[in-house]
Design an enzyme around this catalytic site. Sequence first.
Site, mmCIF file in Angstrom:
data_model
loop_
_atom_site.group_PDB
_atom_site.id
_atom_site.type_symbol
_atom_site.label_atom_id
_atom_site.label_comp_id
_atom_site.label_asym_id
_atom_site.label_seq_id
_atom_site.Cartn_x
_atom_site.Cartn_y
_atom_site.Cartn_z
ATOM 1 N N HIS A 97 35.992 37.228 47.578
ATOM 2 C CA HIS A 97 36.601 36.936 48.993
ATOM 3 C C HIS A 97 36.712 38.193 49.758
ATOM 4 C CE1 HIS A 97 40.121 38.994 47.521
ATOM 5 N NE2 HIS A 97 40.193 38.337 46.343
ATOM 6 N N ASP A 379 37.346 39.646 42.052
ATOM 7 C CA ASP A 379 37.024 40.813 41.312
ATOM 8 C C ASP A 379 36.853 40.601 40.024
ATOM 9 O OD1 ASP A 379 39.806 40.579 40.970
ATOM 10 O OD2 ASP A 379 39.972 42.606 41.574
#
Length: 480
Positions: A97, A379
């Site tokens: 994102h 991540d």
Amino acid sequence: MLFRNRFLLLLALAALLAFLSLSLQFFHLIPVSVAKNGGSSKSRKRIMPDPVTEPPGADPVYEALLYCNLPSVAERSMEGHAPHHFKLVSVHVFIRHGDRYPLYVIPKTKRPEIDCTLVANRKPYHPKLEAFVGHMSKGSGASFESPLHSLPLFPNHPLCEMGELTQTGVVQHLQNGQLLRDIYLKKHKLLPSDWSTDQLYLETTGKSRTLQSGLALLYGFLPDFDWKKIYFRHQPSALFCSGNCYCPVRNQYLEKEQRRQYLLRLKNSQLERTYGDMAKIVDVPTKQLRAANPIDSMLCHFCHNVSFPCTRNGCIDMEHFRVIKTHQIEDERDRREKKLYLGYSLLGAHPILNQTIGRMQRAAEGRKEEIFALYSAHDVTLSPVLSALGLMEAKFPRFAARLIFELWQDREQPREHSVRILYNGVDVTFHTSFCQDHHKRSPKPMCPLENLVRFVRRDMFVALGSGSTSYYDACHREGF
Ligand SMILES: *[C@@H]1O[C@H](CO)[C@@H](O)[C@H](O)[C@H]1NC(C)=O
Ligand SMILES: *[C@@H]1O[C@H](CO)[C@@H](O)[C@H](O)[C@H]1NC(C)=O
């Protein structure tokens, strides 16, 4: 040992000197006014460095700037580069994102004032921003698997909520989408203009920031797409492991990795002092401050050029930031060396890689479904995939990072299919563990699909060194 210590000392000294000279050149290191209860935001000085010139090496502040991934920084991209006789067959995109508001607050400080509404007269801007908002406002709930339909389709709070995507985050992914549009649609005609629902595969975790990032990329890629042709699937696991998440050995690797992380932190007395110092400033026990993961919030201040918070005891400053960030870099180095994270990653990334090669193989057989796949993730999704692929030197996934698998067909040998792997626009195909030496033996600038398939089906488990030959065995090995 002595030599090594002295060497490290010299290295640290060199880094410090580099940092000091950099600071003078790049940063507005004016002391921040110490006002009661953090002071008004107007009186605060800003902290954004100017990324015109590339400073050398692993400077923590420069690394942080890369992590922010500010849309103003132009980048080169190698996506879609292939000899003329190659035809693009399918593309598989993994994204993190975009820029988001922190997930944690620094205790007893005012949280940064960042506006998460999307407006044209604020930087960073993208020419499609207003059209994106307009199109999202027409969005239909039928386009999303439950529970995604309850999420807002674009960020909209005048004071960001925790973890909310910012305008920067939207612009980053509009840009990613447009870049992929120019290469894959305009140049390589991956999709026909009357593309259909089943040619796309869209999947996101259940956070508003991942859904909105996915939508922004999709809007850049297919402007004004028909809502009736869109279907976003919901992925409950950040590892995208779908029905194959149960893997006890993976969890054991993770526990050992967390222990490694803890021990490394204990060894860093400068880090401990820094946390102690910051805890004094905000007047909470050190433990509580550390648990609040202050670097997450500090990165938001840093990326948005908002000064770090102050209290009447003083200010959190660039030096605190530098020490914590330096430790993060050191931690990544240690992580690579100890290889526990690699074990975790090989098992954690297997299900999604297995799914991806399945999709590639079907496309290679000539099937026209799912030829553009988008996984909107975190991540903690990208990082294990990068590790598992052997991309040890890859940087920690920045905001709006993209990892892309391209599948190509050689028109001169139509039965041969090849893959290219790109991370943030850089061709890393020959840095992967399954294709490291291939280009030395073959004139083709790509990796045979079989290499990737063999790696995912078998060699991933061999790399664990356990003698297991299947995911199930590797996950349930006794006595690890
Ligand atoms: C950051 O803020 C300072 C002080 O307001 C300003 O001079 C500088 O131009 C800003 N940097 C960026 C990149 O916006
Ligand atoms: C791998 O993919 C195949 C289909 O392509 C599927 O049958 C199998 O269950 C998958 N295995 C894992 C562990 O994900």
